[in-house]
Design an enzyme around this catalytic site. Structure first.
Site, PDB file in Angstrom:
ATOM      1  N   GLY A 205       0.597  -1.209  -0.114  1.00 60.12           N
ATOM      2  CA  GLY A 205       0.109   0.497  -0.268  1.00 60.12           C
ATOM      3  C   GLY A 205       0.695   1.108  -0.038  1.00 60.12           C
ATOM      4  O   GLY A 205       0.556   2.302   0.732  1.00 60.12           O
ATOM      5  N   ALA A 206       2.111   0.988  -1.509  1.00 58.03           N
ATOM      6  CA  ALA A 206       3.194   2.200  -0.638  1.00 58.03           C
ATOM      7  C   ALA A 206       2.639   3.399  -1.134  1.00 58.03           C
ATOM      8  O   ALA A 206       3.187   3.878  -1.688  1.00 58.03           O
ATOM      9  CB  ALA A 206       4.222   1.701  -1.391  1.00 58.03           C
ATOM     10  N   SER A 207       1.676   3.084  -2.171  1.00 62.60           N
ATOM     11  CA  SER A 207       1.147   4.489  -3.366  1.00 62.60           C
ATOM     12  C   SER A 207       0.694   5.709  -3.329  1.00 62.60           C
ATOM     13  O   SER A 207       0.542   6.648  -2.901  1.00 62.60           O
ATOM     14  CB  SER A 207       0.485   3.329  -4.224  1.00 62.60           C
ATOM     15  N   ARG A 208       0.166   5.225  -1.564  1.00 61.38           N
ATOM     16  CA  ARG A 208      -0.279   6.286  -1.179  1.00 61.38           C
ATOM     17  C   ARG A 208      -0.716   6.806   0.526  1.00 61.38           C
ATOM     18  O   ARG A 208      -0.393   5.775   0.711  1.00 61.38           O
ATOM     19  CB  ARG A 208      -1.695   6.874  -1.752  1.00 61.38           C
TER      20      ARG A 208
ATOM     21  N   ASN B 292       0.728  -2.135   5.375  1.00 65.59           N
ATOM     22  CA  ASN B 292       0.291  -1.415   5.240  1.00 65.59           C
ATOM     23  C   ASN B 292      -1.036  -1.352   3.994  1.00 65.59           C
ATOM     24  O   ASN B 292      -2.066  -0.377   4.941  1.00 65.59           O
ATOM     25  CB  ASN B 292       1.107  -0.042   5.215  1.00 65.59           C
TER      26      ASN B 292
ATOM     27  N   SER C 169      -5.759  -0.392  13.541  1.00 60.09           N
ATOM     28  CA  SER C 169      -7.016   0.395  13.598  1.00 60.09           C
ATOM     29  C   SER C 169      -7.440   0.169  14.963  1.00 60.09           C
ATOM     30  O   SER C 169      -7.323  -0.718  16.184  1.00 60.09           O
ATOM     31  CB  SER C 169      -7.303   0.507  12.959  1.00 60.09           C
TER      32      SER C 169
ATOM     33  N   TYR D  38     -14.436  -4.032   8.342  1.00 55.41           N
ATOM     34  CA  TYR D  38     -13.512  -3.057   8.521  1.00 55.41           C
ATOM     35  C   TYR D  38     -13.094  -3.352   9.945  1.00 55.41           C
ATOM     36  O   TYR D  38     -11.921  -3.973   9.799  1.00 55.41           O
ATOM     37  CB  TYR D  38     -13.672  -1.683   7.731  1.00 55.41           C
TER      38      TYR D  38
ATOM     39  N   ALA E 166     -13.895  -6.060  11.624  1.00 57.57           N
ATOM     40  CA  ALA E 166     -13.512  -7.764  11.993  1.00 57.57           C
ATOM     41  C   ALA E 166     -12.138  -7.800  11.856  1.00 57.57           C
ATOM     42  O   ALA E 166     -11.688  -8.626  12.342  1.00 57.57           O
ATOM     43  CB  ALA E 166     -14.617  -8.132  11.622  1.00 57.57           C
TER      44      ALA E 166
ATOM     45  N   LYS F 117      -9.933  -5.994  10.984  1.00 52.49           N
ATOM     46  CA  LYS F 117      -8.228  -4.747  12.247  1.00 52.49           C
ATOM     47  C   LYS F 117      -8.096  -5.598  13.472  1.00 52.49           C
ATOM     48  O   LYS F 117      -7.285  -6.643  13.783  1.00 52.49           O
ATOM     49  CB  LYS F 117      -8.886  -3.556  11.908  1.00 52.49           C
TER      50      LYS F 117
HETATM   51  P1  NAP Z   1      -5.302   4.825   1.321  1.00 48.58           P
HETATM   52  O1  NAP Z   1      -4.817   6.000   1.207  1.00 48.58           O
HETATM   53  O2  NAP Z   1      -7.110   4.174   1.077  1.00 48.58           O
HETATM   54  O3  NAP Z   1      -4.302   3.506   0.735  1.00 48.58           O
HETATM   55  C1  NAP Z   1      -4.489   2.258   0.771  1.00 48.58           C
HETATM   56  C2  NAP Z   1      -3.242   1.749   0.138  1.00 48.58           C
HETATM   57  O4  NAP Z   1      -3.703  -0.045   0.393  1.00 48.58           O
HETATM   58  C3  NAP Z   1      -2.836   2.494  -0.924  1.00 48.58           C
HETATM   59  O5  NAP Z   1      -1.497   2.300  -1.577  1.00 48.58           O
HETATM   60  C4  NAP Z   1      -3.655   1.101  -1.991  1.00 48.58           C
HETATM   61  O6  NAP Z   1      -2.461   0.972  -3.066  1.00 48.58           O
HETATM   62  C5  NAP Z   1      -3.740  -0.297  -1.000  1.00 48.58           C
HETATM   63  N1  NAP Z   1      -4.200  -1.601  -1.623  1.00 48.58           N
HETATM   64  C6  NAP Z   1      -5.578  -1.232  -1.455  1.00 48.58           C
HETATM   65  N2  NAP Z   1      -6.135  -2.256  -1.714  1.00 48.58           N
HETATM   66  C7  NAP Z   1      -5.123  -3.431  -2.625  1.00 48.58           C
HETATM   67  C8  NAP Z   1      -4.957  -4.477  -3.208  1.00 48.58           C
HETATM   68  N3  NAP Z   1      -5.920  -5.189  -3.107  1.00 48.58           N
HETATM   69  N4  NAP Z   1      -3.992  -5.011  -3.556  1.00 48.58           N
HETATM   70  C9  NAP Z   1      -3.092  -4.280  -3.290  1.00 48.58           C
HETATM   71  N5  NAP Z   1      -2.447  -3.244  -2.733  1.00 48.58           N
HETATM   72  C10 NAP Z   1      -4.163  -2.574  -2.252  1.00 48.58           C
HETATM   73  O7  NAP Z   1      -5.335   4.141   3.098  1.00 48.58           O
HETATM   74  P2  NAP Z   1      -4.732   4.838   4.077  1.00 48.58           P
HETATM   75  O8  NAP Z   1      -5.417   5.227   4.961  1.00 48.58           O
HETATM   76  O9  NAP Z   1      -3.423   5.527   3.790  1.00 48.58           O
HETATM   77  O10 NAP Z   1      -4.204   3.547   4.891  1.00 48.58           O
HETATM   78  C11 NAP Z   1      -3.244   2.461   5.023  1.00 48.58           C
HETATM   79  C12 NAP Z   1      -3.438   1.856   5.996  1.00 48.58           C
HETATM   80  O11 NAP Z   1      -3.957   1.943   7.416  1.00 48.58           O
HETATM   81  C13 NAP Z   1      -4.949   0.840   5.795  1.00 48.58           C
HETATM   82  O12 NAP Z   1      -4.648  -0.765   6.525  1.00 48.58           O
HETATM   83  C14 NAP Z   1      -6.013   1.138   6.470  1.00 48.58           C
HETATM   84  O13 NAP Z   1      -6.823   0.057   6.302  1.00 48.58           O
HETATM   85  C15 NAP Z   1      -4.947   1.481   8.173  1.00 48.58           C
HETATM   86  N6  NAP Z   1      -5.291   2.923   8.634  1.00 48.58           N
HETATM   87  C16 NAP Z   1      -5.990   3.805   8.330  1.00 48.58           C
HETATM   88  C17 NAP Z   1      -6.753   4.760   8.965  1.00 48.58           C
HETATM   89  C18 NAP Z   1      -6.918   5.955   8.689  1.00 48.58           C
HETATM   90  O14 NAP Z   1      -8.362   6.189   9.680  1.00 48.58           O
HETATM   91  N7  NAP Z   1      -6.956   6.829   7.164  1.00 48.58           N
HETATM   92  C19 NAP Z   1      -6.942   4.523  10.643  1.00 48.58           C
HETATM   93  C20 NAP Z   1      -6.536   3.599  10.733  1.00 48.58           C
HETATM   94  C21 NAP Z   1      -5.602   2.222  10.107  1.00 48.58           C
HETATM   95  P3  NAP Z   1      -3.437   0.718  -4.649  1.00 48.58           P
HETATM   96  O15 NAP Z   1      -4.192   1.964  -5.111  1.00 48.58           O
HETATM   97  O16 NAP Z   1      -2.148   1.147  -5.300  1.00 48.58           O
HETATM   98  O17 NAP Z   1      -3.445  -0.567  -5.050  1.00 48.58           O
END
Ligand code: NAP
Length: 234
Positions: free
Chosen positions: A9-12, A82, A134, A147, A149, A151
């Site tokens: 999930g390194a793209s963003r 991630n 999370s 989601y 469940a 985590k």
């Molecule tokens: P985000 O901006 O939506 O990024 C999600 C990342 O996951 C993207 O880089 C995406 O890459 C990758 N991804 C999703 N589906 C994928 C698949 N099928 N195969 C490969 N890669 C996949 O989310 P974020 O907020 O940075 O979240 C990152 C992590 O932190 C997640 O696990 C999330 O549950 C956790 N988290 C987030 C929050 C929050 O409030 N934002 C809070 C607690 C925990 P591509 O699109 O390039 O595939």
């Protein structure tokens, strides 16, 4: 010798911030995700910070793509699990397909990445795995059943991996952030609108860097990273 970290999930969002931080801290990196242009721009930014960077795309819903990813990556010192996503519905509205899609990425994808990393790390003498869970991994929130469940399950995987890794010099940790200012939080918590009051992706990256700085003689099982304005979670 420089350490090599693989970040899913390194793209963003949070994964992007973790990649930049680790590059600044002297890691070489393997970046993975599905979005090639976004991964390319993260790669450029990491290279400017001195990292040698490989990009290997993989859809984490596909076991073969995961095993290929780890084959191409070679030995790694660090896995940051991630990648994740959510669909946010109340229990009475949940669709089985949505439930299964979330578990497929957030639980099965993370498990398969851990499996491949642990096989490789056992051979190479050790390493570190950091799972991004999370606050909803420890607490219930309305409209987040699938989601949440997933985590909770990721923390279960982490607890097992801590035990299985111990005698192989593999340290395993979880980070449980509250709302982080990324695209995902807009869907998960539409009630939170002030991005400046949220946890920043760089805060999660700092927690990753801290875990990476620990000597192998001590460990931290889980970091609960919470917005100061939100109630305690433990
Ligand atoms: P985000 O901006 O939506 O990024 C999600 C990342 O996951 C993207 O880089 C995406 O890459 C990758 N991804 C999703 N589906 C994928 C698949 N099928 N195969 C490969 N890669 C996949 O989310 P974020 O907020 O940075 O979240 C990152 C992590 O932190 C997640 O696990 C999330 O549950 C956790 N988290 C987030 C929050 C929050 O409030 N934002 C809070 C607690 C925990 P591509 O699109 O390039 O595939």
């Amino acid at each position: 010798m420089k350490k090599k970290g693989l970040i899913t999930g390194a793209s963003r969002g949070i994964g992007n911030a973790i990649a930049l931080k680790l590059a600044e801290n002297g890691y070489d990196l393997i970046l993975t995700g599905r979005d090639v242009p976004m991964l390319g721009s993260v790669k450029d930014a990491c290279e400017k910070r001195g990292a040698e960077v490989g990009v290997h795309t993989a859809d984490l819903s596909d076991e073969k793509e995961i095993t290929d990813l780890f084959k191409k990556s070679g030995a790694i010192d660090l896995l940051v699990n991630n990648a994740g996503f959510g669909i946010f519905d109340a229990i009475e509205d949940i669709k089985l397909d949505d439930w299964q899609a979330i578990q497929k990425i957030n639980v099965e994808g993370a498990l398969l990445c851990m499996r491949e990393a642990m096989r490789s790390m056992k051979k190479s003498g050790g390493g570190r795995i950091i799972n991004i869970s999370s606050v909803v991994g420890v607490k219930g929130y309305p409209n987040q059943v699938a989601y949440g469940a997933s985590k909770h399950a990721l923390l279960g995987l982490t607890k097992t991996a801590i035990e299985e890794g111990r005698d192989h010099n593999i340290r395993v940790h979880a980070i449980c952030p509250g709302g982080v200012a990324t695209e995902m939080v807009k869907q998960a918590r539409p009630d939170l609108t002030d991005f400046s009051a949220m946890i920043q992706p760089e805060d999660v990256a700092d927690a990753v860097a801290y875990l990476c700085s620990l000597p192998h003689t001590i460990t931290i099982d889980c970091i609960h990273l919470r917005r100061a304005a939100s109630p305690q979670t433990w």
